[in-house]
Design a protein around this motif. Structure first.
Motif, PDB file in Angstrom:
ATOM      1  N   TYR A 197      -8.152  -2.113  -9.753  1.00 52.47           N
ATOM      2  CA  TYR A 197      -8.285  -0.681  -9.539  1.00 52.47           C
ATOM      3  C   TYR A 197      -6.977  -0.260  -8.864  1.00 52.47           C
ATOM      4  CZ  TYR A 197     -13.420  -0.404 -10.206  1.00 52.47           C
ATOM      5  OH  TYR A 197     -14.698  -0.401 -10.707  1.00 52.47           O
ATOM      6  N   SER A 198      -6.317   0.733  -9.401  1.00 54.83           N
ATOM      7  CA  SER A 198      -5.036   1.163  -8.819  1.00 54.83           C
ATOM      8  C   SER A 198      -5.230   1.505  -7.351  1.00 54.83           C
ATOM      9  CB  SER A 198      -4.512   2.390  -9.554  1.00 54.83           C
ATOM     10  OG  SER A 198      -4.160   2.034 -10.860  1.00 54.83           O
ATOM     11  N   GLY A 199      -4.344   1.015  -6.532  1.00 57.68           N
ATOM     12  CA  GLY A 199      -4.427   1.300  -5.101  1.00 57.68           C
ATOM     13  C   GLY A 199      -5.235   0.275  -4.338  1.00 57.68           C
ATOM     14  N   ARG A 200      -6.072  -0.490  -5.050  1.00 56.15           N
ATOM     15  CA  ARG A 200      -6.930  -1.466  -4.372  1.00 56.15           C
ATOM     16  C   ARG A 200      -6.353  -2.871  -4.496  1.00 56.15           C
ATOM     17  NH1 ARG A 200     -11.865   0.653  -2.666  1.00 56.15           N
ATOM     18  NH2 ARG A 200     -11.645   2.909  -2.572  1.00 56.15           N
ATOM     19  N   CYS A 201      -5.059  -2.965  -4.523  1.00 59.28           N
ATOM     20  CA  CYS A 201      -4.399  -4.264  -4.613  1.00 59.28           C
ATOM     21  C   CYS A 201      -3.235  -4.294  -3.649  1.00 59.28           C
ATOM     22  CB  CYS A 201      -3.892  -4.506  -6.027  1.00 59.28           C
ATOM     23  SG  CYS A 201      -2.876  -5.991  -6.164  1.00 59.28           S
ATOM     24  N   THR A 202      -3.285  -5.258  -2.716  1.00 63.87           N
ATOM     25  CA  THR A 202      -2.178  -5.396  -1.777  1.00 63.87           C
ATOM     26  C   THR A 202      -1.610  -6.814  -1.832  1.00 63.87           C
ATOM     27  OG1 THR A 202      -3.780  -5.852  -0.019  1.00 63.87           O
ATOM     28  CG2 THR A 202      -2.996  -3.581  -0.200  1.00 63.87           C
ATOM     29  N   LEU A 203      -1.726  -7.461  -3.006  1.00 62.55           N
ATOM     30  CA  LEU A 203      -1.126  -8.787  -3.180  1.00 62.55           C
ATOM     31  C   LEU A 203       0.345  -8.732  -2.787  1.00 62.55           C
ATOM     32  CD1 LEU A 203      -2.524  -9.843  -6.698  1.00 62.55           C
ATOM     33  CD2 LEU A 203      -3.324 -10.619  -4.462  1.00 62.55           C
ATOM     34  N   SER A 204       0.999  -7.684  -3.243  1.00 60.92           N
ATOM     35  CA  SER A 204       2.428  -7.523  -3.003  1.00 60.92           C
ATOM     36  C   SER A 204       2.744  -7.381  -1.508  1.00 60.92           C
ATOM     37  CB  SER A 204       2.897  -6.292  -3.787  1.00 60.92           C
ATOM     38  OG  SER A 204       4.215  -5.967  -3.486  1.00 60.92           O
ATOM     39  N   ASN A 205       1.876  -6.681  -0.788  1.00 59.10           N
ATOM     40  CA  ASN A 205       2.063  -6.541   0.662  1.00 59.10           C
ATOM     41  C   ASN A 205       2.001  -7.909   1.325  1.00 59.10           C
ATOM     42  OD1 ASN A 205       0.864  -4.127  -0.521  1.00 59.10           O
ATOM     43  ND2 ASN A 205       0.857  -3.274   1.530  1.00 59.10           N
ATOM     44  N   HIS A 206       0.930  -8.665   0.973  1.00 57.03           N
ATOM     45  CA  HIS A 206       0.680  -9.920   1.663  1.00 57.03           C
ATOM     46  C   HIS A 206       1.629 -11.028   1.215  1.00 57.03           C
ATOM     47  CE1 HIS A 206      -3.022  -8.805   3.886  1.00 57.03           C
ATOM     48  NE2 HIS A 206      -3.145  -7.924   2.904  1.00 57.03           N
TER      49      HIS A 206
ATOM     50  N   ARG B   4       5.989  -6.251   0.477  1.00 59.00           N
ATOM     51  CA  ARG B   4       6.356  -4.994  -0.181  1.00 59.00           C
ATOM     52  C   ARG B   4       5.086  -4.196  -0.428  1.00 59.00           C
ATOM     53  NH1 ARG B   4      10.499  -6.935  -4.767  1.00 59.00           N
ATOM     54  NH2 ARG B   4       9.697  -5.055  -5.746  1.00 59.00           N
ATOM     55  N   ASP B   5       5.054  -2.979   0.098  1.00 57.38           N
ATOM     56  CA  ASP B   5       3.832  -2.194   0.070  1.00 57.38           C
ATOM     57  C   ASP B   5       3.619  -1.567  -1.304  1.00 57.38           C
ATOM     58  OD1 ASP B   5       1.700  -0.495   0.407  1.00 57.38           O
ATOM     59  OD2 ASP B   5       2.332   0.238   2.369  1.00 57.38           O
ATOM     60  N   ALA B   6       2.605  -2.072  -2.000  1.00 57.86           N
ATOM     61  CA  ALA B   6       2.300  -1.597  -3.349  1.00 57.86           C
ATOM     62  C   ALA B   6       1.965  -0.117  -3.351  1.00 57.86           C
ATOM     63  CB  ALA B   6       1.135  -2.397  -3.917  1.00 57.86           C
ATOM     64  N   ASN B   7       1.359   0.362  -2.274  1.00 54.38           N
ATOM     65  CA  ASN B   7       0.926   1.759  -2.241  1.00 54.38           C
ATOM     66  C   ASN B   7       1.975   2.708  -1.675  1.00 54.38           C
ATOM     67  OD1 ASN B   7      -1.520   1.319  -3.475  1.00 54.38           O
ATOM     68  ND2 ASN B   7      -2.585   0.868  -1.546  1.00 54.38           N
ATOM     69  N   ARG B   8       3.178   2.123  -1.398  1.00 56.81           N
ATOM     70  CA  ARG B   8       4.285   2.995  -0.989  1.00 56.81           C
ATOM     71  C   ARG B   8       5.508   2.744  -1.874  1.00 56.81           C
ATOM     72  NH1 ARG B   8       4.814   2.749   5.426  1.00 56.81           N
ATOM     73  NH2 ARG B   8       4.147   0.593   5.109  1.00 56.81           N
TER      74      ARG B   8
ATOM     75  N   ALA C 171       5.534  -5.585  -6.121  1.00 58.01           N
ATOM     76  CA  ALA C 171       6.316  -6.688  -6.683  1.00 58.01           C
ATOM     77  C   ALA C 171       5.646  -7.253  -7.939  1.00 58.01           C
ATOM     78  CB  ALA C 171       6.486  -7.786  -5.637  1.00 58.01           C
ATOM     79  N   GLN C 172       4.626  -6.576  -8.444  1.00 53.91           N
ATOM     80  CA  GLN C 172       3.883  -7.028  -9.629  1.00 53.91           C
ATOM     81  C   GLN C 172       3.382  -8.459  -9.465  1.00 53.91           C
ATOM     82  OE1 GLN C 172       4.626  -5.638 -13.459  1.00 53.91           O
ATOM     83  NE2 GLN C 172       6.366  -4.377 -12.898  1.00 53.91           N
ATOM     84  N   SER C 173       2.864  -8.739  -8.284  1.00 49.16           N
ATOM     85  CA  SER C 173       2.385 -10.087  -7.978  1.00 49.16           C
ATOM     86  C   SER C 173       1.260 -10.522  -8.909  1.00 49.16           C
ATOM     87  CB  SER C 173       1.885 -10.142  -6.537  1.00 49.16           C
ATOM     88  OG  SER C 173       2.851  -9.598  -5.665  1.00 49.16           O
ATOM     89  N   CYS C 174       0.500  -9.577  -9.450  1.00 48.80           N
ATOM     90  CA  CYS C 174      -0.603  -9.946 -10.342  1.00 48.80           C
ATOM     91  C   CYS C 174      -0.097 -10.715 -11.555  1.00 48.80           C
ATOM     92  CB  CYS C 174      -1.372  -8.703 -10.787  1.00 48.80           C
ATOM     93  SG  CYS C 174      -0.362  -7.497 -11.679  1.00 48.80           S
TER      94      CYS C 174
ATOM     95  N   ASN D 272       6.240  -6.083  12.238  1.00 48.85           N
ATOM     96  CA  ASN D 272       6.856  -4.808  12.582  1.00 48.85           C
ATOM     97  C   ASN D 272       6.666  -3.884  11.378  1.00 48.85           C
ATOM     98  OD1 ASN D 272       8.707  -2.699  12.807  1.00 48.85           O
ATOM     99  ND2 ASN D 272      10.190  -3.970  13.913  1.00 48.85           N
ATOM    100  N   PRO D 273       6.153  -2.669  11.612  1.00 48.11           N
ATOM    101  CA  PRO D 273       5.916  -1.771  10.473  1.00 48.11           C
ATOM    102  C   PRO D 273       7.158  -1.606   9.584  1.00 48.11           C
ATOM    103  CG  PRO D 273       5.080  -0.785  12.499  1.00 48.11           C
ATOM    104  CD  PRO D 273       5.756  -2.061  12.885  1.00 48.11           C
ATOM    105  N   GLU D 274       8.328  -1.706  10.189  1.00 49.60           N
ATOM    106  CA  GLU D 274       9.574  -1.528   9.425  1.00 49.60           C
ATOM    107  C   GLU D 274       9.815  -2.647   8.415  1.00 49.60           C
ATOM    108  OE1 GLU D 274      11.536   1.204   9.717  1.00 49.60           O
ATOM    109  OE2 GLU D 274       9.937   1.901  11.049  1.00 49.60           O
ATOM    110  N   GLU D 275       9.143  -3.809   8.640  1.00 51.26           N
ATOM    111  CA  GLU D 275       9.373  -4.945   7.749  1.00 51.26           C
ATOM    112  C   GLU D 275       8.745  -4.760   6.384  1.00 51.26           C
ATOM    113  OE1 GLU D 275       8.978  -9.204   9.394  1.00 51.26           O
ATOM    114  OE2 GLU D 275       7.784  -7.937  10.736  1.00 51.26           O
ATOM    115  N   ILE D 276       7.717  -3.914   6.324  1.00 50.54           N
ATOM    116  CA  ILE D 276       6.949  -3.802   5.089  1.00 50.54           C
ATOM    117  C   ILE D 276       7.367  -2.535   4.366  1.00 50.54           C
ATOM    118  CG2 ILE D 276       4.624  -3.750   4.111  1.00 50.54           C
ATOM    119  CD1 ILE D 276       3.876  -4.796   7.101  1.00 50.54           C
ATOM    120  N   LYS D 277       7.993  -2.728   3.235  1.00 53.18           N
ATOM    121  CA  LYS D 277       8.543  -1.549   2.555  1.00 53.18           C
ATOM    122  C   LYS D 277       7.958  -1.398   1.163  1.00 53.18           C
ATOM    123  CE  LYS D 277      10.294   0.461   5.615  1.00 53.18           C
ATOM    124  NZ  LYS D 277       9.550   1.649   5.968  1.00 53.18           N
TER     125      LYS D 277
END
Lengths: 417, 300
Positions: free
Chosen positions: A173-182, A186-190, A194-197, B295-300
């Motif tokens: 579901y778009s927005g319900r994936c933060t694989l890239s964050n973790h 890299r914040d998928a929703n911002r 990183a197309q981790s899927c 740090n919030p700045e680390e996550i972009k």
């Protein structure tokens, strides 16, 4: 005659915006310098937006701005001003998912219509009702909604519905994936996905690593990569369901993609809406779609939950790749010479295809190729160089010349359903 | 000052044990309307657990935090009426359509749109629409959580223990995968599967499939060491997710209960408590802090 849904195309920059509209889009969506989800797409400054809006409005087309970031503390600063600027430039609507951004837009920039982004995962008629009551004009549905669910939504709620008909898809579901964050910070929703899927993962059952054992048997690693969406064969269903806007994904995609895909969907929509009873699907439309395809194509969730056949496993099937070779600057019917701006290397003797708005297409060999001074040359090998080519059929400004790239050819997989 | 421990529960018996161990609010749900809850939470079981919790002066929250499709939204009013009749204390919800119906039913709700709940202004939007609190996205750093809580009167729930979902697909990705490789898929829903990321072979992300699709979890988060920061930051609603802690979960909750009283009495010993948690932690699951201490700045 049927009510014609809007054809909505992506525009990563001003040139793509113009080509999308010339090739049949009724509206385009673009990104601004802030608040978007495509930090790497060519985003528009205010001056470029104004130029895009002038071009679009002169041709009866609309321009929407995607501002669908999920904001963290501090991110929202300046959003009110941003929305006011867009409104004053004449942007026709903004596409937003974060309720904080929606609130800022509705209160600070009244008069600027708001569309709910697909990132907000609208999947039921009560959600449509909620956002309509909040003052939104249009809802972009989640890609997980089926054709039958859309029909029910249209029966229940009087609000504009936009759905994706073509392009790449999140498998979540778009927005319900933060694989890239973790996994990649890299914040998928911002805008940082990183197309981790689409990565290939180690796979375990309980404590046991199955990857090696599976590799020994030549089995596929685990992955979560979706094929792309193509509803080209099913436009009548979408029109009959009452969908108001048909959206093509791909602000990062090429001019060739935008022009090709818009050209095809324009044809299909017009053919069906002009004569629903006599409508017949022309296989040439699908053949053309494949020339701009980067992955295999399927119909997403419209007719059922996607199976393994709608995921990318194994070696990607080779799809013939076409390159944007040149753009037509002008055409002289007396000499049959087209003046071209080069975009990719091509040479005399090569087979090329010209295509233009209105689904005009023809193939020919390049027999006569001249440089700007009129001297015959063998290759057009400099970026953006101006050349002339003798064409076998009339062309016009903004026609595109494409050529096949080297690569294995495979028969396109037919669309399911 | 009141610190509330919110814990998932997989059965009425476990719920009672959790309450004895210090849980203030039992969080349950079933797959039609909620996401990722273990146990059979039929209305009968909900009635039973509510009676138990209320007997101890504790609360029950039921998950309505699924992404609702038409068929779920259609039957939701009846479900809400049944919950109201049982007398549950609150629900969680993130789907605006579901929230519309929950407000109609006059049931208090915690705003829970999972990964999307990332700012004070976003939470306030729902506060103005009757939310009694919000569940922050686990991708929000501790620094940001503090900033958010400072700005709003509503409680922001923070996960102090357990895994969190980092990917929700409506597709049956395990079934699809097993079909692709031609492996029998009998009872896949009962087995435990994990993936590791390509660049970190030691990582373990649980993957699980149910009627709502496929869910990938993070490592087990813990903020045991940061509880003093939560206390001073006004973040007083602590969620513990017992997804795979199994029998150890009750003891883990008891440990957090002790941590709470130690903190309030000025006797909190971080190293000791972290060590005890590590001892209780099932060994196959890594304990970590996810993005919480970044740090919030680390996550972009």
């Amino acid at each position: 005659m049927k009510k014609r849904p809007e054809l909505l195309a992506p525009a990563g920059n001003l040139e793509k915006l113009k080509m999308a509209i010339l090739y049949g889009a009724d509206a385009v969506f673009i990104g601004g310098q802030q608040f978007g989800l495509r930090s790497r797409a060519g985003n528009f400054g205010y001056d470029e937006m104004a130029e895009g809006v002038a071009f679009a409005h002169a041709r009866g087309a609309k321009v929407y701005v995607a501002a669908n970031m999920v904001t963290h503390e501090g991110d929202i600063e300046g959003a009110g001003e941003f929305f006011c600027q867009l409104r004053d430039i004449g942007i026709d609507a903004v596409i937003v998912s974060d309720p904080a951004m929606i609130e800022v837009c509705l209160t600070d920039a009244p008069g600027l219509p708001v569309h709910l982004s697909t990132q907000a995962s609208a999947t039921n008629y009560e959600t449509l009702r909620f956002w309509r009551e909040e003052g939104l004009e249009r809802i972009v549905l989640a890609r997980e909604v089926s054709m039958e669910e859309i029909r029910e939504m249209k029966r229940q709620v009087d609000v504009e519905i936009e759905t994706f008909v073509h392009g790449a898809m999140c498998i979540s579901y778009s927005g319900r994936c933060t694989l890239s964050n973790h996994m990649a910070l890299r914040d998928a929703n911002r805008g940082g996905c990183a197309q981790s899927c689409r990565w290939k993962y180690g796979f375990f059952e309980a404590d046991e690593l199955l990857t090696d054992e599976m590799a020994a048997r030549d089995e596929e690693p685990f992955s979560m990569s979706s094929v792309d969406l193509a509803m080209v064969r099913h436009i009548p269903d979408l029109v009959e369901a009452g969908v108001d806007s048909l959206k093509i994904e791909g602000r990062m995609k090429s001019i060739h993609y935008v022009a090709t895909v818009c050209n095809v969907y324009r044809q299909v929509i017009d053919a069906y809406c002009d004569d629903p009873v006599g409508f017949e699907f022309d296989p040439a439309w699908e053949e053309e779609i494949w020339k701009a395809a980067q992955r295999e194509l399927a119909t997403g969730f419209y007719y059922g939950v996607p199976t393994e056949n709608e995921q990318l496993f194994g070696k990607p099937r080779a799809i013939p790749q076409y390159a944007f070779a040149a753009r037509v600057i002008s055409y002289d019917p007396t000499t049959q010479l087209a003046t071209l701006e080069q975009r990719n290397h091509f040479r005399r003797g090569e087979d090329v295809e010209f295509f233009g708005p209105g689904f005009v297409r023809f193939t020919q060999q390049i027999d006569e190729l001249y440089d700007e001074t009129g001297a015959m040359i063998e290759t057009a090998n400099q970026a953006m160089m101006t050349v002339r080519v003798k064409v076998e059929q009339p062309v016009a400004t903004d026609f595109i010349m494409r050529k096949r790239k080297a690569g294995v050819v495979n028969t396109p997989v037919p669309s399911p359903v | 000052m009141m610190i509330q421990l919110v814990t998932t529960a997989q059965s009425v018996e476990q719920a009672e044990a959790l309450i004895m161990a210090g849980s203030d609010r039992i969080y349950i749900g079933e797959a039609t309307y909620g996401l990722r809850h273990k146990g059979d939470w039929s209305l009968e079981a909900v009635r039973e657990v509510t009676a138990v919790a209320h007997r101890y002066g504790k609360e029950v929250t039921v998950a309505i935090n699924n992404l609702m499709h038409n068929h779920q939204i259609e039957t939701l009013p009846d479900y809400l009426a049944a919950l109201k009749d049982i007398g549950i204390d609150s629900v969680t919800a993130g789907d605006p359509g579901a929230i519309r119906l929950i407000r109609n039913a006059n049931i208090p709700y915690w705003y829970d749109a999972q990964t999307l709940v990332t700012s004070a202004r976003h939470i306030q939007f729902w506060g103005k629409r009757d939310a009694i609190g919000a569940i922050a996205a686990r991708e929000v750093t501790l620094t940001e959580l503090g900033l958010i809580q400072q700005q709003i009167g509503l409680p922001v729930e923070v996960q102090v223990y357990g895994p969190t979902c980092i990917h929700h697909s409506k597709r049956p990705l395990l079934t699809n995968y097993f079909n692709e490789i031609g492996r029998p898929n009998d009872g896949a829903e009962k087995r435990e599967y994990y993936v590791s990321e390509p660049s970190d072979a030691a990582s373990r992300y649980p993957v699980y499939e149910d009627e709502n699709g496929t869910h990938v979890f993070s490592e087990d988060l813990t903020l045991m060491g940061q509880l003093p920061v939560l206390l001073t930051g006004g973040l007083h609603t602590w969620k513990l997710e017992g997804w795979h802690a199994g029998h150890a979960f009750v003891d883990i909750v008891r440990l957090f209960d002790k941590a709470r009283s130690d903190l309030l009495n000025g006797r909190f010993d971080r190293l000791v408590m972290e060590r005890r948690l590590a001892e209780l932690q099932p060994e196959q699951f890594r304990l970590g802090t996810g993005l919480l201490l970044r740090n919030p700045e680390e996550i972009k």
